[in-house]
Design a protein around this motif. Structure first.
Motif, PDB file in Angstrom:
ATOM      1  N   ALA A   1      11.315  31.054  18.718  1.00  0.00           N
ATOM      2  CA  ALA A   1      11.133  31.743  19.999  1.00  0.00           C
ATOM      3  C   ALA A   1      12.315  32.632  20.375  1.00  0.00           C
ATOM      4  O   ALA A   1      12.131  33.832  20.625  1.00  0.00           O
ATOM      5  N   PRO A   2      13.551  32.119  20.454  1.00  0.00           N
ATOM      6  CA  PRO A   2      14.656  33.023  20.807  1.00  0.00           C
ATOM      7  C   PRO A   2      14.902  34.092  19.755  1.00  0.00           C
ATOM      8  O   PRO A   2      15.354  35.196  20.091  1.00  0.00           O
ATOM      9  N   ALA A   3      14.598  33.800  18.497  1.00  0.00           N
ATOM     10  CA  ALA A   3      14.755  34.813  17.450  1.00  0.00           C
ATOM     11  C   ALA A   3      13.769  35.955  17.658  1.00  0.00           C
ATOM     12  O   ALA A   3      14.111  37.133  17.485  1.00  0.00           O
TER      13      ALA A   3
ATOM     14  N   ALA B   1      12.273  26.951  25.746  1.00  0.00           N
ATOM     15  CA  ALA B   1      11.295  26.225  26.563  1.00  0.00           C
ATOM     16  C   ALA B   1       9.876  26.663  26.214  1.00  0.00           C
ATOM     17  O   ALA B   1       8.969  25.828  26.052  1.00  0.00           O
ATOM     18  N   ILE B   2       9.670  27.965  26.079  1.00  0.00           N
ATOM     19  CA  ILE B   2       8.350  28.475  25.689  1.00  0.00           C
ATOM     20  C   ILE B   2       7.981  27.971  24.300  1.00  0.00           C
ATOM     21  O   ILE B   2       6.851  27.531  24.049  1.00  0.00           O
ATOM     22  N   GLY B   3       8.941  28.018  23.374  1.00  0.00           N
ATOM     23  CA  GLY B   3       8.675  27.562  22.015  1.00  0.00           C
ATOM     24  C   GLY B   3       8.357  26.077  21.960  1.00  0.00           C
ATOM     25  O   GLY B   3       7.449  25.657  21.223  1.00  0.00           O
ATOM     26  N   ALA B   4       9.080  25.265  22.727  1.00  0.00           N
ATOM     27  CA  ALA B   4       8.835  23.828  22.718  1.00  0.00           C
ATOM     28  C   ALA B   4       7.470  23.491  23.305  1.00  0.00           C
ATOM     29  O   ALA B   4       6.734  22.651  22.772  1.00  0.00           O
ATOM     30  N   LEU B   5       7.121  24.146  24.415  1.00  0.00           N
ATOM     31  CA  LEU B   5       5.805  23.922  25.014  1.00  0.00           C
ATOM     32  C   LEU B   5       4.687  24.310  24.049  1.00  0.00           C
ATOM     33  O   LEU B   5       3.706  23.579  23.880  1.00  0.00           O
TER      34      LEU B   5
ATOM     35  N   ALA C   1       2.109  32.402  24.327  1.00  0.00           N
ATOM     36  CA  ALA C   1       3.529  32.317  23.991  1.00  0.00           C
ATOM     37  C   ALA C   1       4.047  33.647  23.463  1.00  0.00           C
ATOM     38  O   ALA C   1       5.164  34.071  23.800  1.00  0.00           O
ATOM     39  N   LEU C   2       3.256  34.312  22.647  1.00  0.00           N
ATOM     40  CA  LEU C   2       3.680  35.581  22.065  1.00  0.00           C
ATOM     41  C   LEU C   2       3.918  36.630  23.144  1.00  0.00           C
ATOM     42  O   LEU C   2       4.953  37.321  23.159  1.00  0.00           O
ATOM     43  N   VAL C   3       2.969  36.764  24.064  1.00  0.00           N
ATOM     44  CA  VAL C   3       3.131  37.730  25.153  1.00  0.00           C
ATOM     45  C   VAL C   3       4.297  37.331  26.055  1.00  0.00           C
ATOM     46  O   VAL C   3       5.072  38.178  26.510  1.00  0.00           O
TER      47      VAL C   3
ATOM     48  N   THR D   1       0.822  34.751  33.775  1.00  0.00           N
ATOM     49  CA  THR D   1       0.600  36.185  33.593  1.00  0.00           C
ATOM     50  C   THR D   1       0.366  36.527  32.125  1.00  0.00           C
ATOM     51  O   THR D   1      -0.478  37.368  31.795  1.00  0.00           O
ATOM     52  N   SER D   2       1.090  35.872  31.247  1.00  0.00           N
ATOM     53  CA  SER D   2       0.937  36.127  29.811  1.00  0.00           C
ATOM     54  C   SER D   2      -0.448  35.710  29.324  1.00  0.00           C
ATOM     55  O   SER D   2      -1.059  36.409  28.509  1.00  0.00           O
ATOM     56  N   LEU D   3      -0.944  34.589  29.831  1.00  0.00           N
ATOM     57  CA  LEU D   3      -2.301  34.162  29.475  1.00  0.00           C
ATOM     58  C   LEU D   3      -3.318  35.186  29.961  1.00  0.00           C
ATOM     59  O   LEU D   3      -4.250  35.557  29.230  1.00  0.00           O
TER      60      LEU D   3
END
Length: 241
Positions: free
Chosen positions: A67-69, A105-109, A148-150, A169-171
């Motif tokens: 995610a951070p990468a 956090a996004i990546g873990a979720l 997650a991507l958005v 919003t991303s969803l």
């Protein structure tokens, strides 16, 4: 100065600009590939050196490193596309440090949701209820990845938005711009296939160009929230609730 001399001068100028553009593009691609490998090295080692069907718990734990990468790579693409900046290393690590907490956090979720849904699919595989449940689980899994991507693409341009609002919003954008989302998912699938089958080609050459396509699709989707990828503070942009 004669017309022919002016023409030769303009031609040399165009050639120099074209050379700088091509060189900068190639450099950004190669540098981003190297930086992505460095930022996700533990995950890549486990992925390429073990059997994923056996080591999937370790892969699930290390997957949030992506995610951070990705956020940092998207920041490099944004800087190059907007300002022509070729300071890939500085831009990458600056974005990585700034957005690592939210991106992790996004990546873990996402990793947790994907694991739960994948286990659910395996649990009902072959059962009578599987015919109805598996398509639902698969759809939810795809939506989780696309959200997650958005969200990762939006993180650098919406840094002050609460995580819950960002994911919502991303969803919304992933569903509304489903054609862009499906294309991005297909490109990611292609990238994963290339990395697994030909790691040297995938990690050395294909990663940055394919991620650039993914970033481009996400950027188009985000324009309905943040015009031209600018920060909300600059344009008074609000995230729709």
């Amino acid at each position: 100065m004669s017309a022919s001399t002016r023409h030769r001068g303009r031609r040399r100028l165009v050639s120099q600009e074209m050379y700088e553009t091509v060189f900068g593009t190639v450099y950004i691609g190669l540098a981003t590939n190297v930086l992505l490998v460095a930022a996700t090295l533990p995950l890549l080692v486990v992925l390429l050196a073990t059997d994923p069907t056996v080591s999937w718990p370790a892969l699930a734990l290390l997957a949030p490193l992506l995610a951070p990468a990705l956020v940092a790579a998207f920041a490099v693409f944004t800087a190059f596309s907007t300002d022509g900046s070729t300071a890939a290393v500085r831009t990458f690590w600056r974005a990585y440090r700034r957005h690592a907490r939210r991106a992790l956090a996004i990546g873990a979720l996402t990793s947790a949701v994907v694991v739960v849904l994948a286990v659910d699919v395996v649990a009902v595989w072959g059962a009578r209820i599987g015919a109805a449940a598996i398509p639902v689980f698969a759809t939810l899994l795809v939506l989780a990845v696309l959200t997650a991507l958005v969200a990762l693409a939006a993180t650098p341009v919406l840094p002050g938005v609460r995580l819950r609002d960002l994911l919502r919003t991303s969803l919304y954008l992933a569903v509304r711009r489903w054609y862009l989302s499906v294309t991005a998912l297909a490109v990611l699938g292609l990238l994963a296939g290339v990395v697994v089958t030909s790691p040297a080609i995938g990690l050395g050459f294909a990663t940055a160009p394919l991620l650039f396509v993914v970033w481009g699709g996400c950027r188009v989707a985000l324009r309905s929230v943040v015009p031209d990828g600018a920060t909300p503070a600059a344009h008074g942009t609000a995230v729709p609730s």
